[in-house]
Design an enzyme around this catalytic site. Structure first.
Site, PDB file in Angstrom:
ATOM      1  N   HIS A  17       6.432   3.580   5.951  1.00  0.00           N
ATOM      2  CA  HIS A  17       5.703   4.852   5.772  1.00  0.00           C
ATOM      3  C   HIS A  17       6.707   5.996   5.520  1.00  0.00           C
ATOM      4  O   HIS A  17       6.485   6.855   4.674  1.00  0.00           O
ATOM      5  CB  HIS A  17       4.919   5.223   7.037  1.00  0.00           C
ATOM      6  CG  HIS A  17       3.803   4.296   7.399  1.00  0.00           C
ATOM      7  ND1 HIS A  17       3.704   3.692   8.629  1.00  0.00           N
ATOM      8  CD2 HIS A  17       2.698   3.888   6.709  1.00  0.00           C
ATOM      9  CE1 HIS A  17       2.604   2.960   8.686  1.00  0.00           C
ATOM     10  NE2 HIS A  17       1.971   3.050   7.536  1.00  0.00           N
ATOM     11  N   LYS A  41     -11.771   0.973  14.564  1.00  0.00           N
ATOM     12  CA  LYS A  41     -10.512   0.223  14.552  1.00  0.00           C
ATOM     13  C   LYS A  41      -9.808   0.461  15.887  1.00  0.00           C
ATOM     14  O   LYS A  41      -9.528   1.611  16.246  1.00  0.00           O
ATOM     15  CB  LYS A  41      -9.638   0.765  13.409  1.00  0.00           C
ATOM     16  CG  LYS A  41      -9.026  -0.312  12.537  1.00  0.00           C
ATOM     17  CD  LYS A  41      -8.267   0.357  11.398  1.00  0.00           C
ATOM     18  CE  LYS A  41      -7.484  -0.604  10.564  1.00  0.00           C
ATOM     19  NZ  LYS A  41      -6.774   0.049   9.476  1.00  0.00           N
ATOM     20  N   ARG A  90       2.484  -2.245  -1.293  1.00  0.00           N
ATOM     21  CA  ARG A  90       3.521  -3.206  -0.913  1.00  0.00           C
ATOM     22  C   ARG A  90       3.487  -4.436  -1.802  1.00  0.00           C
ATOM     23  O   ARG A  90       4.482  -4.844  -2.359  1.00  0.00           O
ATOM     24  CB  ARG A  90       3.324  -3.656   0.539  1.00  0.00           C
ATOM     25  CG  ARG A  90       3.867  -2.688   1.532  1.00  0.00           C
ATOM     26  CD  ARG A  90       3.279  -2.920   2.880  1.00  0.00           C
ATOM     27  NE  ARG A  90       1.864  -2.584   2.876  1.00  0.00           N
ATOM     28  CZ  ARG A  90       1.114  -2.498   3.949  1.00  0.00           C
ATOM     29  NH1 ARG A  90       1.630  -2.768   5.119  1.00  0.00           N
ATOM     30  NH2 ARG A  90      -0.148  -2.164   3.867  1.00  0.00           N
ATOM     31  N   SER A 128       2.403  -1.875  10.253  1.00  0.00           N
ATOM     32  CA  SER A 128       2.280  -1.491  11.663  1.00  0.00           C
ATOM     33  C   SER A 128       1.825  -2.692  12.493  1.00  0.00           C
ATOM     34  O   SER A 128       2.276  -2.874  13.625  1.00  0.00           O
ATOM     35  CB  SER A 128       1.267  -0.349  11.821  1.00  0.00           C
ATOM     36  OG  SER A 128       1.661   0.767  11.077  1.00  0.00           O
TER      37      SER A 128
HETATM   38  P1  ADP Z   1      -4.454   2.237   6.506  1.00  0.00           P
HETATM   39  O1  ADP Z   1      -5.231   1.777   7.697  1.00  0.00           O
HETATM   40  O2  ADP Z   1      -5.050   3.442   5.823  1.00  0.00           O
HETATM   41  O3  ADP Z   1      -4.081   1.150   5.517  1.00  0.00           O
HETATM   42  P2  ADP Z   1      -1.645   2.256   7.230  1.00  0.00           P
HETATM   43  O4  ADP Z   1      -0.968   3.100   8.258  1.00  0.00           O
HETATM   44  O5  ADP Z   1      -1.607   0.781   7.440  1.00  0.00           O
HETATM   45  O6  ADP Z   1      -3.119   2.813   7.141  1.00  0.00           O
HETATM   46  O7  ADP Z   1      -1.049   2.546   5.791  1.00  0.00           O
HETATM   47  C1  ADP Z   1      -1.100   3.827   5.214  1.00  0.00           C
HETATM   48  C2  ADP Z   1      -0.572   3.756   3.785  1.00  0.00           C
HETATM   49  O8  ADP Z   1       0.822   3.405   3.800  1.00  0.00           O
HETATM   50  C3  ADP Z   1      -1.246   2.686   2.913  1.00  0.00           C
HETATM   51  O9  ADP Z   1      -1.312   3.178   1.589  1.00  0.00           O
HETATM   52  C4  ADP Z   1      -0.289   1.520   2.983  1.00  0.00           C
HETATM   53  O10 ADP Z   1      -0.384   0.698   1.824  1.00  0.00           O
HETATM   54  C5  ADP Z   1       1.051   2.250   3.021  1.00  0.00           C
HETATM   55  N1  ADP Z   1       2.082   1.447   3.668  1.00  0.00           N
HETATM   56  C6  ADP Z   1       2.054   0.849   4.873  1.00  0.00           C
HETATM   57  N2  ADP Z   1       3.202   0.175   5.113  1.00  0.00           N
HETATM   58  C7  ADP Z   1       3.981   0.347   4.000  1.00  0.00           C
HETATM   59  C8  ADP Z   1       5.280  -0.130   3.594  1.00  0.00           C
HETATM   60  N3  ADP Z   1       5.987  -0.946   4.358  1.00  0.00           N
HETATM   61  N4  ADP Z   1       5.738   0.248   2.382  1.00  0.00           N
HETATM   62  C9  ADP Z   1       4.987   1.046   1.589  1.00  0.00           C
HETATM   63  N5  ADP Z   1       3.761   1.509   1.884  1.00  0.00           N
HETATM   64  C10 ADP Z   1       3.261   1.172   3.081  1.00  0.00           C
END
Ligand code: ADP
Length: 163
Positions: A17, A41, A90, A128
């Protein structure tokens, strides 16, 4: 003034992130990280905890702001009068969901654009959920999250294991 919202669960924020925020904050004058409060969630960290961790991580970035929100992303974005949404990609597995969300949001608000940032290869498998699972079993996640998150994760896991 170019502004964007980067929404997500951030439960907790990871280096993946952070990489997206750093790159997006160079392209936009103001970047708002929107922490979703999704009652459906089950989260490890409360919205307030997630916000405070993110604030700490970006305390030296004057154009990065953090806010929690409930309900539809599109309502949050419109309320802030912002027309750009940032998302990270990703792998191909992210694409289906992100494509559906981006087109749905455009249908609801044609003026709003979703801007995608490709992950750094070294974070392409990082999520996460993975971090939480590893931390739960006491694996070393120091390459995946910043120090402040690491400390809070350890504390959370200790609380869970002592409960
Ligand atoms: P959500 O529940 O909205 O998917 P996340 O916190 O999992 O929330 O992810 C938020 C955003 O960050 C999403 O667009 C996700 O694809 C992106 N994201 C999460 N991890 C990574 C990573 N390792 N590299 C790039 N983008 C990421």
């Amino acid at each position: 003034m170019k502004q964007a919202v980067y929404p997500g669960s951030f439960d907790p924020i990871t280096n993946g992130h952070i990489d997206i925020v750093k790159r997006a904050s160079r392209l936009f004058d103001e970047l708002y990280i929107g922490v979703i409060a999704n009652p459906q969630k089950k989260a490890l960290f409360s919205v307030d905890e997630r916000i405070s961790l993110i604030q700490d991580v970006f305390k030296n970035e004057p154009n990065v702001f953090v806010q929690g929100f409930e309900g539809l992303l599109i309502d949050f974005v419109c309320q802030k009068k912002i027309t750009n949404i940032i998302r990270g990609l990703r792998a191909v597995s992210d694409f289906d969901y992100e494509f559906q969300m981006a087109l749905t949001n455009r249908k609801l608000q044609p003026d709003i654009n979703t801007v995608f940032f490709m992950t750094d290869a070294k974070y392409s498998y990082l999520s996460s959920s993975l971090v939480k699972e590893l931390a739960y079993f006491n694996a070393d996640v120091s390459d995946f999250v910043p120090g402040i998150v690491l400390d809070h994760l350890k504390q959370k896991m200790a609380d869970i294991n002592n409960a």
